[in-house]
Design an enzyme around this catalytic site. Structure first.
Site, PDB file in Angstrom:
ATOM      1  N   ASN A   1     -26.024 -66.855 -77.634  1.00  0.00           N
ATOM      2  CA  ASN A   1     -24.915 -67.826 -77.670  1.00  0.00           C
ATOM      3  C   ASN A   1     -25.252 -69.146 -76.971  1.00  0.00           C
ATOM      4  O   ASN A   1     -24.917 -70.227 -77.469  1.00  0.00           O
ATOM      5  CB  ASN A   1     -23.631 -67.203 -77.124  1.00  0.00           C
ATOM      6  CG  ASN A   1     -23.776 -66.694 -75.714  1.00  0.00           C
ATOM      7  OD1 ASN A   1     -24.848 -66.263 -75.305  1.00  0.00           O
ATOM      8  ND2 ASN A   1     -22.713 -66.755 -74.961  1.00  0.00           N
TER       9      ASN A   1
ATOM     10  N   GLU B   1     -25.289 -59.426 -66.727  1.00  0.00           N
ATOM     11  CA  GLU B   1     -24.170 -60.322 -67.046  1.00  0.00           C
ATOM     12  C   GLU B   1     -23.710 -59.927 -68.446  1.00  0.00           C
ATOM     13  O   GLU B   1     -24.413 -60.187 -69.430  1.00  0.00           O
ATOM     14  CB  GLU B   1     -24.620 -61.778 -66.964  1.00  0.00           C
ATOM     15  CG  GLU B   1     -25.034 -62.139 -65.532  1.00  0.00           C
ATOM     16  CD  GLU B   1     -25.560 -63.555 -65.357  1.00  0.00           C
ATOM     17  OE1 GLU B   1     -25.909 -64.202 -66.351  1.00  0.00           O
ATOM     18  OE2 GLU B   1     -25.619 -64.002 -64.202  1.00  0.00           O
TER      19      GLU B   1
ATOM     20  N   CYS C   1     -19.424 -66.106 -73.135  1.00  0.00           N
ATOM     21  CA  CYS C   1     -18.901 -64.905 -72.482  1.00  0.00           C
ATOM     22  C   CYS C   1     -17.638 -65.209 -71.690  1.00  0.00           C
ATOM     23  O   CYS C   1     -16.811 -64.339 -71.467  1.00  0.00           O
ATOM     24  CB  CYS C   1     -19.964 -64.318 -71.565  1.00  0.00           C
ATOM     25  SG  CYS C   1     -20.589 -65.544 -70.395  1.00  0.00           S
TER      26      CYS C   1
ATOM     27  N   GLU D   1     -25.574 -63.678 -59.736  1.00  0.00           N
ATOM     28  CA  GLU D   1     -26.681 -64.624 -59.694  1.00  0.00           C
ATOM     29  C   GLU D   1     -26.097 -65.987 -59.370  1.00  0.00           C
ATOM     30  O   GLU D   1     -24.895 -66.187 -59.368  1.00  0.00           O
ATOM     31  CB  GLU D   1     -27.469 -64.604 -61.014  1.00  0.00           C
ATOM     32  CG  GLU D   1     -28.102 -63.220 -61.261  1.00  0.00           C
ATOM     33  CD  GLU D   1     -29.186 -63.191 -62.339  1.00  0.00           C
ATOM     34  OE1 GLU D   1     -29.799 -64.236 -62.621  1.00  0.00           O
ATOM     35  OE2 GLU D   1     -29.418 -62.109 -62.903  1.00  0.00           O
TER      36      GLU D   1
HETATM   37  P1  NAD Z   1     -26.710 -58.054 -77.442  1.00  0.00           P
HETATM   38  O1  NAD Z   1     -26.425 -57.135 -76.311  1.00  0.00           O
HETATM   39  O2  NAD Z   1     -26.585 -57.537 -78.821  1.00  0.00           O
HETATM   40  O3  NAD Z   1     -28.211 -58.615 -77.333  1.00  0.00           O
HETATM   41  C1  NAD Z   1     -28.662 -59.278 -76.169  1.00  0.00           C
HETATM   42  C2  NAD Z   1     -30.172 -59.128 -76.087  1.00  0.00           C
HETATM   43  O4  NAD Z   1     -30.504 -57.764 -75.869  1.00  0.00           O
HETATM   44  C3  NAD Z   1     -30.907 -59.544 -77.352  1.00  0.00           C
HETATM   45  O5  NAD Z   1     -32.099 -60.199 -76.978  1.00  0.00           O
HETATM   46  C4  NAD Z   1     -31.197 -58.207 -78.017  1.00  0.00           C
HETATM   47  O6  NAD Z   1     -32.300 -58.227 -78.882  1.00  0.00           O
HETATM   48  C5  NAD Z   1     -31.475 -57.342 -76.810  1.00  0.00           C
HETATM   49  N1  NAD Z   1     -31.302 -55.901 -77.017  1.00  0.00           N
HETATM   50  C6  NAD Z   1     -30.424 -55.272 -77.842  1.00  0.00           C
HETATM   51  N2  NAD Z   1     -30.555 -53.926 -77.726  1.00  0.00           N
HETATM   52  C7  NAD Z   1     -31.529 -53.694 -76.804  1.00  0.00           C
HETATM   53  C8  NAD Z   1     -32.120 -52.523 -76.246  1.00  0.00           C
HETATM   54  N3  NAD Z   1     -31.717 -51.309 -76.607  1.00  0.00           N
HETATM   55  N4  NAD Z   1     -33.093 -52.680 -75.316  1.00  0.00           N
HETATM   56  C9  NAD Z   1     -33.489 -53.906 -74.924  1.00  0.00           C
HETATM   57  N5  NAD Z   1     -32.975 -55.055 -75.428  1.00  0.00           N
HETATM   58  C10 NAD Z   1     -32.001 -54.946 -76.354  1.00  0.00           C
HETATM   59  O7  NAD Z   1     -25.793 -59.328 -77.201  1.00  0.00           O
HETATM   60  P2  NAD Z   1     -25.633 -60.595 -78.150  1.00  0.00           P
HETATM   61  O8  NAD Z   1     -24.840 -60.190 -79.340  1.00  0.00           O
HETATM   62  O9  NAD Z   1     -26.949 -61.230 -78.328  1.00  0.00           O
HETATM   63  O10 NAD Z   1     -24.759 -61.574 -77.214  1.00  0.00           O
HETATM   64  C11 NAD Z   1     -23.378 -61.535 -77.137  1.00  0.00           C
HETATM   65  C12 NAD Z   1     -22.923 -60.752 -75.932  1.00  0.00           C
HETATM   66  O11 NAD Z   1     -23.471 -61.303 -74.746  1.00  0.00           O
HETATM   67  C13 NAD Z   1     -21.429 -60.786 -75.729  1.00  0.00           C
HETATM   68  O12 NAD Z   1     -20.977 -59.508 -75.378  1.00  0.00           O
HETATM   69  C14 NAD Z   1     -21.239 -61.743 -74.561  1.00  0.00           C
HETATM   70  O13 NAD Z   1     -20.060 -61.575 -73.818  1.00  0.00           O
HETATM   71  C15 NAD Z   1     -22.450 -61.446 -73.755  1.00  0.00           C
HETATM   72  N6  NAD Z   1     -22.751 -62.553 -72.840  1.00  0.00           N
HETATM   73  C16 NAD Z   1     -22.501 -62.408 -71.491  1.00  0.00           C
HETATM   74  C17 NAD Z   1     -22.729 -63.475 -70.622  1.00  0.00           C
HETATM   75  C18 NAD Z   1     -22.456 -63.361 -69.133  1.00  0.00           C
HETATM   76  O14 NAD Z   1     -22.933 -64.215 -68.387  1.00  0.00           O
HETATM   77  N7  NAD Z   1     -21.709 -62.374 -68.668  1.00  0.00           N
HETATM   78  C19 NAD Z   1     -23.223 -64.670 -71.124  1.00  0.00           C
HETATM   79  C20 NAD Z   1     -23.451 -64.783 -72.490  1.00  0.00           C
HETATM   80  C21 NAD Z   1     -23.219 -63.716 -73.341  1.00  0.00           C
END
Ligand code: NAD
Length: 489
Positions: free
Chosen positions: A158, A257, A291, A470
């Protein structure tokens, strides 16, 4: 235009295409066409990246004093500024976000992340205690900070460069080497950053990038690799759980996060215009894909209609379109797969009795945008906290508005969630602002604003929204281990 190739970056070098077994397509969310072919890292390349990182920690990067590391990180910030438009173009190619946002938020914050963590390290001290002993003598205790070693950095799509540098800058500042796995949806800026780090003289192997997916691909191979000393992850709660399980056997430090289902509380004494401006940003920024975005809005009954109508008018005024066109405020979602998920919530909300005040579907746009992941900004009334669209993270440009009568009721409604990332409170009564913000069960609570960040302040969530904080010296706590030395004097 022929699709670009995005390469893994290991040991200071982009990997030759011939050394890679498979590639995957990156789809442009604006048009639906293939914009890049991306090298997928297999287990062998992930292993190469972890080994390169280990060599850097045990070699040139590990031997670089903290002051020199700070100087290099400031040079990284300067170099990103020099190549600013390259980063903006790469971020837009992957996400389709409006150019103003890419410039003012994403790339600008990457610069700030490197400067801010260089400052943090430059001014960080150590704790020490003089201990009085029974025999009249003393002992001196002092805690030494040491890097964790090789840190896996896994980030979402995002705010790709912003969230990546939020972790890479403090990790490197503390003397760690990193292996980064950007989202499969947004591979470009991570690789570009590798070029910049090499250009300014960061030793080879301190920063490595492996591309691919999560389960069964580079993400899983990385977090399961025995050579990793810690994992810092931003992404969904479900993936966080999978990474936590993969980290358990070696009891590795993790920093998470995760997702949110963030609430805004609007009191009837709020300044209506500035509240509407703030709510518009907090619901629709980055097409709702932050997020911290607000998906639940609780409004005191006396101003409920005014807020609903005002926010709906602002939602209708958003301009969807080409990211480079003047006046575009809102880009597409990241992919048509993600749009399917968001549209399923639009349908579910109506089945649950929601009244759709604005939006609710797919917009009609110019022909060249037809294949993109476009969606209408949407507002609902008529839902309650019992309905799934008010409980589950949707991650789209959408919020449900619910009236309340008393302060106590509003606090209860806002805290009625398994998540706990962020909240905002809108009131001209500052005593009430403090009081309500302090009772929000979240990591970050804003009063009369949203997503206003001082990078020295703690950032993170409670409940399903994460583990750890963080930001500023909080990042030092994660990216270093401490050894306490006790000397009898
Ligand atoms: P996601 O969890 O699908 O993917 C995030 C990353 O993890 C990607 O690089 C993905 O390839 C990797 N990944 C997926 N499965 C994995 C596994 N089993 N092992 C290792 N890596 C793996 O999330 P997304 O769809 O890319 O992003 C959206 C989500 O991120 C939303 O839930 C959002 O709230 C969250 N987010 C949180 C914050 C925060 O600071 N709290 C900030 C931005 C986004």
């Amino acid at each position: 235009m022929a699709p670009r190739t995005v390469r893994n970056f290991i040991g200071g070098q982009a990997i030759e295409d011939g050394a890679v077994a498979s590639f995957f397509d990156k789809i442009d969310p604006v048009s639906g066409s293939v914009s890049a072919r991306v090298q997928e890292a297999d287990r062998r390349l992930v292993d190469d990246a972890v080994r390169a990182a280990r060599r850097a920690v045990e070699g040139a990067w590990g031997a670089t004093p903290a002051g020199q590391r700070c100087t290099l990180l400031r040079r990284v910030a300067d170099r990103i500024e020099e190549r600013f438009e390259d980063f903006v173009a790469a971020e837009i190619a992957d996400t389709g976000k409006p150019v103003t946002q890419a410039r003012e938020l994403d790339v600008a914050r990457a610069v700030l992340n490197f400067r801010s963590f260089a400052d943090t390290i430059a001014s960080a001290g150590q704790t020490s205690f003089l201990t009085d002993l029974a025999n009249g003598r003393q002992a001196l205790n002092y805690a030494m900070r040491k890097p964790l070693g090789v840190v896996a950095v896994i980030v979402p799509w995002n705010l790709p460069l912003l969230l990546l540098t939020w972790k890479v800058a403090p990790a490197l500042a503390c003397g760690n080497a990193v292996v980064v796995k950007p989202s499969e949806e947004t591979p470009s800026t991570a690789t570009l950053l590798g070029e910049v780090l090499t250009e300014v003289g960061i030793p080879d192997g301190a920063y490595n990038v492996v591309h691919g997916f999560g389960a069964g691909s580079a993400g899983e191979f990385l977090v399961g690799h025995p050579g990793i000393d810690g994992v810092t992850f931003t992404g969904s709660t479900a993936t966080g759980s999978a990474i936590m399980a993969a980290s358990a056997p070696r009891v590795r430090p993790i920093s998470f996060e995760l997702g949110g289902k963030n609430a805004a509380i609007v009191f009837d004494d709020a300044d209506i215009e500035s509240t509407l401006d703030g709510l518009t940003r907090s619901v629709f920024a980055n097409t709702g894909q932050v997020c911290l975005c607000t998906e639940r809005i609780y409004v005191q009954r006396g101003v409920f209609e005014e807020i609903v109508e005002g926010l709906a008018a602002r939602a209708r005024a958003l301009t969807l379109g080409n990211p480079y066109a003047e006046g575009t405020t809102t880009g597409p979602l990241i992919s048509t797969a993600h749009r399917q998920k968001v549209l399923a919530y639009y349908a579910l909300a109506e089945e649950s009795g929601a009244k759709t005040i604005v939006g609710g579907g797919v917009p009609t746009l110019a022909d060249d945008l037809n294949g993109g992941a476009w969606i209408e900004p949407t507002l609902w009334t008529g839902l309650t906290n019992a309905d799934r669209p008010m409980r589950e993270e949707i991650f789209g440009p959408v919020a449900g508005l619910v009236p309340f009568d008393t302060e106590e009721e509003a606090i209860g409604l806002a805290n009625d969630t398994d998540y706990g990332l962020a909240a905002s409170v809108w009131t001209t009564n500052l005593s009430r602002g403090h009081r309500v913000a302090q009772r929000m069960n979240v990591g970050m609570a804003w009063v009369n604003t949203w997503y206003l960040r001082d990078l020295r302040s703690p950032f993170g969530g409670v409940g399903l929204s994460g583990i750890g904080r963080e930001g500023g010296t909080n990042s030092l706590d994660f990216y270093t281990e401490q050894t306490n030395v006790c000397v009898q004097l």
